[in-house]
Design an enzyme around this catalytic site. Sequence first.
Site: not given
Length: 249
Positions: A10, A12, A96, A98, A166, A172, A212
């Site tokens: 991904n 992003k 996701h 985010e 996730e 991140g 990560s």
Amino acid sequence: MGRKFFVGGNWKCNGTTEEVKKIITVLNDAHVPSGDVVDVVVSPPFVFLPLVLSLLRSDFHVAAQNCWVRKGGAFTGEVSAEMLANLGVPWVIIGHSERRLILNESSAFIGDKVAYALSQGLKVIACVGETLEQRESGSTIDVVSAQTKAIADKISSWDNVVLAYEPVWAIGTGKVATPAQAQEVHAELRKWLHNNVSAEVAESVRIIYGGSVNGSNCKELAGQPDLDGFLVGGASLKPEFVDIINSAL
């Protein structure tokens, strides 16, 4: 268990045309397991989808990072599943963290998006995961089960779905769920599918880990029995993504 390994990258909201070309060159030159061993999917920003489709080696595949919940039209700034299918994009990431946390997409909305994408012939990487506060309160399994249920309630077949766990606190941040932590949640998700969908779906659905993941920790994570691959963020922009793909061996 016979489930083929799956590695998604991904990207992003990153990259320029030249940077994307460099990433593709690394991937195209990489010595990796055959498609019989691992599915490799990269997910660039929308603006780079045609470029990546034109340059990426044929044994790797492409995913969009999102799509709209219904047929296109007066929805400025959105991209429909029909558009992606028309471009020849086979995969899409939906749900996701985010998008859940920053853009306030609800689990019900994500379930609707998964169902619509599937109805238009796309394959879906559907994301679930808990925040740090939810993990510390002991509600991880309740949270990811509810997120999975919101998807299961809207679809009739899991054949074209990969479930990505996730943990939000590991995305991140450099923090990674330990192999035991990841395995625990993956096993619980598989148990939930067994009890609430079917034994066949629980056995066949690939549940991948994201948070990560890098070239140093991927091998130990890949050794967990219920972990069927990775959804990789920052490391997918680097040459070490090849090492992550090779962890399938």
